[in-house]
Design a protein around this motif. Structure first.
Motif, PDB file in Angstrom:
ATOM      1  N   GLU A  61       0.880  -1.165   0.030  1.00 46.35           N
ATOM      2  CA  GLU A  61       0.015   0.018  -0.263  1.00 46.35           C
ATOM      3  C   GLU A  61       0.843   1.222   0.007  1.00 46.35           C
ATOM      4  N   LYS A  71      -8.260  -7.466   2.826  1.00 50.67           N
ATOM      5  CA  LYS A  71      -7.928  -6.455   2.109  1.00 50.67           C
ATOM      6  C   LYS A  71      -8.554  -6.323   0.769  1.00 50.67           C
ATOM      7  N   LEU A 123      -2.268  -6.199  -5.052  1.00 52.77           N
ATOM      8  CA  LEU A 123      -3.097  -5.201  -4.512  1.00 52.77           C
ATOM      9  C   LEU A 123      -3.549  -4.043  -5.476  1.00 52.77           C
ATOM     10  N   ARG A 124      -2.754  -3.871  -6.498  1.00 50.71           N
ATOM     11  CA  ARG A 124      -3.266  -2.820  -7.521  1.00 50.71           C
ATOM     12  C   ARG A 124      -4.332  -3.405  -8.437  1.00 50.71           C
ATOM     13  N   GLN A 175      -7.467  -3.241  -6.190  1.00 50.31           N
ATOM     14  CA  GLN A 175      -7.755  -1.785  -6.471  1.00 50.31           C
ATOM     15  C   GLN A 175      -8.805  -1.437  -7.698  1.00 50.31           C
ATOM     16  N   GLN A 176      -8.091  -1.986  -8.748  1.00 50.94           N
ATOM     17  CA  GLN A 176      -8.819  -1.666  -9.935  1.00 50.94           C
ATOM     18  C   GLN A 176     -10.209  -2.380 -10.029  1.00 50.94           C
ATOM     19  N   SER A 220     -12.300  -3.023  -7.547  1.00 50.74           N
ATOM     20  CA  SER A 220     -12.977  -2.404  -6.333  1.00 50.74           C
ATOM     21  C   SER A 220     -13.505  -0.969  -6.932  1.00 50.74           C
ATOM     22  N   HIS A 221     -12.777  -0.431  -7.682  1.00 49.48           N
ATOM     23  CA  HIS A 221     -13.218   0.727  -8.286  1.00 49.48           C
ATOM     24  C   HIS A 221     -13.776   0.880  -9.557  1.00 49.48           C
ATOM     25  N   VAL A 233     -15.803  -7.537  -5.809  1.00 47.05           N
ATOM     26  CA  VAL A 233     -14.440  -7.740  -6.132  1.00 47.05           C
ATOM     27  C   VAL A 233     -14.153  -9.109  -6.607  1.00 47.05           C
TER      28      VAL A 233
END
Length: 361
Positions: free
Chosen positions: A22, A96, A159-160, A163-164, A166-167, A343
């Protein structure tokens, strides 16, 4: 080390690595820019719908952390992968928001101790399996800070990717400006075109039935179970079933794949083992696409003393939707939208949802 301590250490390690990820940026990995072999390798490994291959690599990395002498390429099961993943790693990933299933590595390792080209060949997608082997070979060839740097990059990319996902915004669907029939036809198309390994059809059927019987004493069960678990191992009589006063009424198998005699044999074995062979069973599937049985009838099949009924899943969605109130349909759409936005649902399926229901934007 005790089992519980080992599993907790596995969870701690993954949490620590994700926490570090992060705080990192692309500039922390100047040697792994877009187009380099390592960047491409991790794209093929991580940014795919299949979660099992990145799960294998993640489990192997944890195994190396727990035991520096562990060799995942030649003795994958030497780290007790089921235990450390299901009782340790999975919790860290879930906390996470990393896409994962409960038994990711076991779903693709298939009791193979040796992870090589022979293991990777024929896997789906094969590119992800080969990427897993290549990345682990790279890890095992590196030592010291080189290995740490490569492992950090793996967690950074993992993690990246999460995040993609989840957005990613999914279209909000409403029946306020479109008829129930119009909405249902869109749902039917989405269900058979983007089944997400069977989770979408099973969710849709289960929730529609739940709303249909919401004001009665009939309960709907099975819909919350993982589609990746077999009925035999999970002691389920079917994918979905209805019951009243603890008595099973009807059994439903939900699929958008061809139904073979082997599938019927499995059903009979399961029902017999649970002593419910006398209960009516209906396949909710695509007709005629999924009927691969030699019969003059496409909606009924008699086999080994058991009668199997078949209902087209598209027509099921349309008919049941017509029986629900407008309020029930809207609640159902909100539930399905939240399920698609999760996700763990692939970008491909999210894109499919948006394309089909773009009229509501």
């Amino acid at each position: 080390m005790k089992v519980a301590e080992r599993n907790e250490d596995a969870r701690y390690y993954v949490n620590a690595k994700l926490h570090r990820a992060e705080m990192l940026q692309d500039t922390d990995f100047p040697d792994f820019y877009n187009g380099t072999p390592v960047h491409t390798l991790l794209t093929e490994l991580i940014e795919v719908q299949a979660k099992g291959f990145r799960g294998v690599v993640l489990t192997a990395l944890v195994g190396i952390y727990l035991n520096p002498n562990y060799d995942p390429l030649n003795n994958f099961y030497g780290c007790n992968p089921r235990s450390i993943f299901e009782e340790g790693i999975w919790y860290a990933l879930t906390e996470k928001g990393i896409p994962c299933s409960k038994s990711d590595p076991l779903n693709v390792a298939k009791n193979s101790n040796q992870l090589d080209e022979n293991w990777a060949k024929g896997k789906r997608p094969e590119s992800a399996a080969f990427a897993a082997v290549s990345f682990l070979r790279m890890i095992m060839s590196y030592t010291g800070q080189q290995r740490v740097h490569l492992i950090d990059y793996f967690f950074f990319r993992l993690l990246r990717y999460a995040q993609q996902l989840s957005h990613y915004q999914v279209t909000k669907v409403s029946n306020a400006t479109h008829s129930s029939r119009q909405v249902a036809e869109g749902l039917a198309t989405f269900c058979v075109t983007y089944p997400e390994a069977g989770s979408i059809p099973q969710f849709i059927v289960a929730r529609l039935l739940t709303h249909l019987y919401s004001k009665s004493s009939i309960t709907v069960q099975g819909g919350d179970e993982s589609v990746f678990g077999t009925n035999t191992t999970s002691k389920k009589p079917a994918d979905i079933w209805t019951s009243q006063n603890d008595n099973i009424l009807n059994l439903y198998e939900v699929t958008v794949k061809a139904i073979s005699l082997k599938r019927l044999d499995d059903c009979i074995d399961t029902l017999s083992g649970l002593n419910v062979l006398d209960k009516p069973l209906t396949f909710i599937c695509r007709i005629p696409e999924d009927i691969a049985l030699a019969s003059d009838e496409v909606d009924v099949y008699h086999y080994k003393g058991k009668t199997f009924d078949f209902v087209d899943i598209r027509q099921f969605i349309i008919v049941v939707s017509a029986l629900l109130t407008q309020a029930q349909i809207q609640i159902f759409l909100q539930e399905l939208q939240a399920f698609v936005a999760d996700v763990n649902i692939s970008v491909k399926t999210k894109q499919g949802w948006n394309e089909i229901f773009e009229y509501d934007n």
